[in-house]
Design a protein around this motif. Structure first.
Motif, PDB file in Angstrom:
ATOM      1  N   ASN A 282       0.905  -1.305  -0.185  1.00 43.32           N
ATOM      2  CA  ASN A 282      -0.040  -0.037   0.112  1.00 43.32           C
ATOM      3  C   ASN A 282       0.704   1.238   0.090  1.00 43.32           C
ATOM      4  O   ASN A 282       0.252   2.257  -0.292  1.00 43.32           O
TER       5      ASN A 282
ATOM      6  N   PRO B 179     -10.555  -3.018   3.025  1.00 42.39           N
ATOM      7  CA  PRO B 179     -10.224  -2.366   1.763  1.00 42.39           C
ATOM      8  C   PRO B 179      -8.767  -2.267   1.577  1.00 42.39           C
ATOM      9  O   PRO B 179      -8.345  -1.950   0.191  1.00 42.39           O
ATOM     10  N   THR B 180      -7.935  -2.536   2.301  1.00 45.85           N
ATOM     11  CA  THR B 180      -6.462  -2.499   2.062  1.00 45.85           C
ATOM     12  C   THR B 180      -6.117  -3.483   0.936  1.00 45.85           C
ATOM     13  O   THR B 180      -5.537  -3.439   0.246  1.00 45.85           O
TER      14      THR B 180
ATOM     15  N   ARG C  22     -12.715  -2.708  -5.504  1.00 45.91           N
ATOM     16  CA  ARG C  22     -13.991  -2.535  -4.840  1.00 45.91           C
ATOM     17  C   ARG C  22     -14.392  -3.686  -3.945  1.00 45.91           C
ATOM     18  O   ARG C  22     -13.965  -4.665  -3.849  1.00 45.91           O
ATOM     19  N   VAL C  23     -15.126  -3.045  -2.900  1.00 45.84           N
ATOM     20  CA  VAL C  23     -15.678  -3.888  -1.630  1.00 45.84           C
ATOM     21  C   VAL C  23     -17.111  -3.748  -1.683  1.00 45.84           C
ATOM     22  O   VAL C  23     -17.488  -2.469  -1.515  1.00 45.84           O
TER      23      VAL C  23
ATOM     24  N   ALA D 187      -8.274  -5.046  -0.859  1.00 49.79           N
ATOM     25  CA  ALA D 187      -8.784  -4.730  -2.282  1.00 49.79           C
ATOM     26  C   ALA D 187      -7.775  -3.785  -3.099  1.00 49.79           C
ATOM     27  O   ALA D 187      -7.958  -3.738  -4.400  1.00 49.79           O
ATOM     28  N   SER D 188      -7.191  -2.952  -2.377  1.00 52.59           N
ATOM     29  CA  SER D 188      -6.344  -1.807  -2.962  1.00 52.59           C
ATOM     30  C   SER D 188      -5.005  -2.198  -3.157  1.00 52.59           C
ATOM     31  O   SER D 188      -4.345  -1.915  -4.388  1.00 52.59           O
TER      32      SER D 188
ATOM     33  N   VAL E  62     -14.522  -8.395  -0.990  1.00 54.64           N
ATOM     34  CA  VAL E  62     -13.566  -7.766  -1.943  1.00 54.64           C
ATOM     35  C   VAL E  62     -14.075  -8.521  -3.306  1.00 54.64           C
ATOM     36  O   VAL E  62     -14.146  -9.694  -3.649  1.00 54.64           O
TER      37      VAL E  62
ATOM     38  N   ARG F 172     -11.953  -3.509   9.181  1.00 51.91           N
ATOM     39  CA  ARG F 172     -12.646  -2.261   8.524  1.00 51.91           C
ATOM     40  C   ARG F 172     -11.320  -1.559   7.975  1.00 51.91           C
ATOM     41  O   ARG F 172     -11.282  -1.082   7.010  1.00 51.91           O
TER      42      ARG F 172
ATOM     43  N   CYS G 180      -7.760 -11.444   4.030  1.00 56.93           N
ATOM     44  CA  CYS G 180      -8.464 -10.460   4.685  1.00 56.93           C
ATOM     45  C   CYS G 180      -8.590 -10.958   6.213  1.00 56.93           C
ATOM     46  O   CYS G 180      -8.990 -10.161   7.118  1.00 56.93           O
TER      47      CYS G 180
END
Length: 409
Positions: free
Chosen positions: A293, A332-333, A363-364, A335-336, A369, A328, A315
């Motif tokens: 990231n 999303p981490t 996208r989530v 996913a990106s 994911v 939380r 995840c």
């Protein structure tokens, strides 16, 4: 008589090793010269009738060299290029794996031979095995990976695994040549690596994850600096600028341990263009996500039954890093940070195959994911699906056109 001759020649060689101060583990060529000298001396003695001449001179030389500078009865399997792994369940059960299939060998050892062989291998690696540390994971000078467990963790006998890492693929093109994936999928993966996408290689044990990771790394541009982090050295990258890091066991006092999490953190301080992690199993997955990231491209492997399972596991594993880490942040981490998931498996003949390649869209939805299938297995063949990877602009910057790479076949 040949066995008696080999034993007596071996005694002569060992006497010469002690007299000359030769280190058998480091100077195999020197030991081989001593073996030749001892056999020549035996032949001279045979001419005058002092001993009985031997017919299989080459066979005795191999046996003595294996016993003195190698791993004795196991050396023949280490030298066999088709043998992928050797394991000992009990002294009377020595197995090997060839082309994904296991077979029981005729080799029969004793308890003391097994212990001596393991101690000899550990002497080379600098790691230890005792009641306080009943497990050991170590790399051998030849690149093999040793794992051993002793009683009372095992029921009665020492359990030993020696995994040979045979470099069959140093580039994605080699995977195509081996039949592990199609030329179109190979071209896409090579372009994804060059373009700096983050790739997760998933699969079961012996599915070929490390081989695939090594092949993907072979596509990294020559000017990039690569840092690898592994529990035990396995990767053998044909890269000009590479630094390999491995974990370290604690000392007898319980100090000095270096875990995979620490290696990942230190790798970020070493000016990496890429980070490659041999395998994520626990909390180090969080540090990997943080690194990816931060804009450092990377690759790693993970045990999983499918590409979807690999994402689900990514995840959940970071949650092991501490109570302050929540889904939380993690979901999303993931996913990106993850762009491509490559899933491998064994077919019914034991051959390693890429089963699917999926893209992570970024996208989530509802805490899940999203992924899109790029290539999937239909009727036993890997074919193009209808998904597209993220970061199309990165492909374009490196001269690739996704429409050409992913044209339906």
């Amino acid at each position: 008589m040949g066995g008696d001759a080999a034993a007596r020649i071996e005694v002569r060689v060992r006497d010469e090793i002690r007299r000359r101060g030769v280190d058998p583990s480091r100077d195999v060529a020197g030991v081989r010269a001593l073996v030749d000298e001892a056999i020549s001396a035996w032949d001279d003695d045979a001419l005058v009738g002092a001993v009985v001449a031997v017919a299989d001179r080459a066979g005795i030389a191999r046996t003595v060299l294996a016993n003195v500078a190698g791993l004795g009865p196991l050396q023949v399997y280490l030298d066999d290029p088709e043998v992928e792994e050797i394991w000992i369940n009990r002294p009377s059960q020595v197995f090997v794996a060839r082309h994904g299939s296991s077979e029981l060998t005729p080799t029969i050892l004793t308890d003391s031979q097994v212990r001596e062989l393991v101690e000899q291998m550990l002497k080379m690696s600098g790691r230890r095995l005792d009641l306080s540390t009943p497990f050991v994971d170590a790399s051998l000078p030849g690149g093999e990976r040793l794992h051993a467990v002793i009683p009372d963790i095992t029921r009665e006998h020492w359990a030993v695994n020696i995994r040979k890492y045979v470099v069959r693929a140093s580039h994605v093109d080699d995977l195509v040549a081996l039949g592990s994936l199609t030329p179109q999928a190979g071209a896409f993966l090579a372009a994804a690596v060059v373009s700096g996408l983050n790739i997760l290689v998933a699969g079961g044990t012996q599915a070929g994850k490390t081989t695939a990771l090594n092949a993907l790394a072979g596509c990294i541009p020559a000017r990039e600096r690569v840092i690898t982090c592994e529990e035990v050295f396995e990767l053998q990258l044909a890269i000009r600028d590479v630094v390999a890091l491995q974990c370290r066991q604690p000392s007898l006092e319980g100090t000095g341990e270096v875990e995979l999490r620490r290696l990942v953190k230190e790798a970020l301080r070493m000016r990496p263009s890429r980070i490659i992690i041999g395998e994520v199993r626990e909390a180090e997955s969080l540090d990997m996500l943080v690194a990816l990231n931060a804009g450092v491209p990377g690759m790693c492997t993970i045990h999983a039954n499918s590409a979807r399972d690999a994402i689900v596991k990514m995840c959940t594993l970071p949650l092991l890093a501490g109570e302050n880490v929540s889904d939380r942040f993690v979901v999303p981490t993931v996913a990106s940070a993850i762009d491509i998931v490559l899933h491998l498996g064994l077919d019914h003949r034991g051959r390693r195959r890429v089963r699917e390649i999926v893209a992570v869209t970024g996208r989530v939805e509802g805490g899940v994911v999203e992924i899109e299938s790029l290539f999937e297995t239909r009727s036993g063949a890997l074919v193009r699906a209808d998904g597209f990877p993220p970061h199309g602009d990165r492909f374009e910057r490196h001269g690739y056109r996704l429409s050409e790479l992913l044209v339906a076949s």
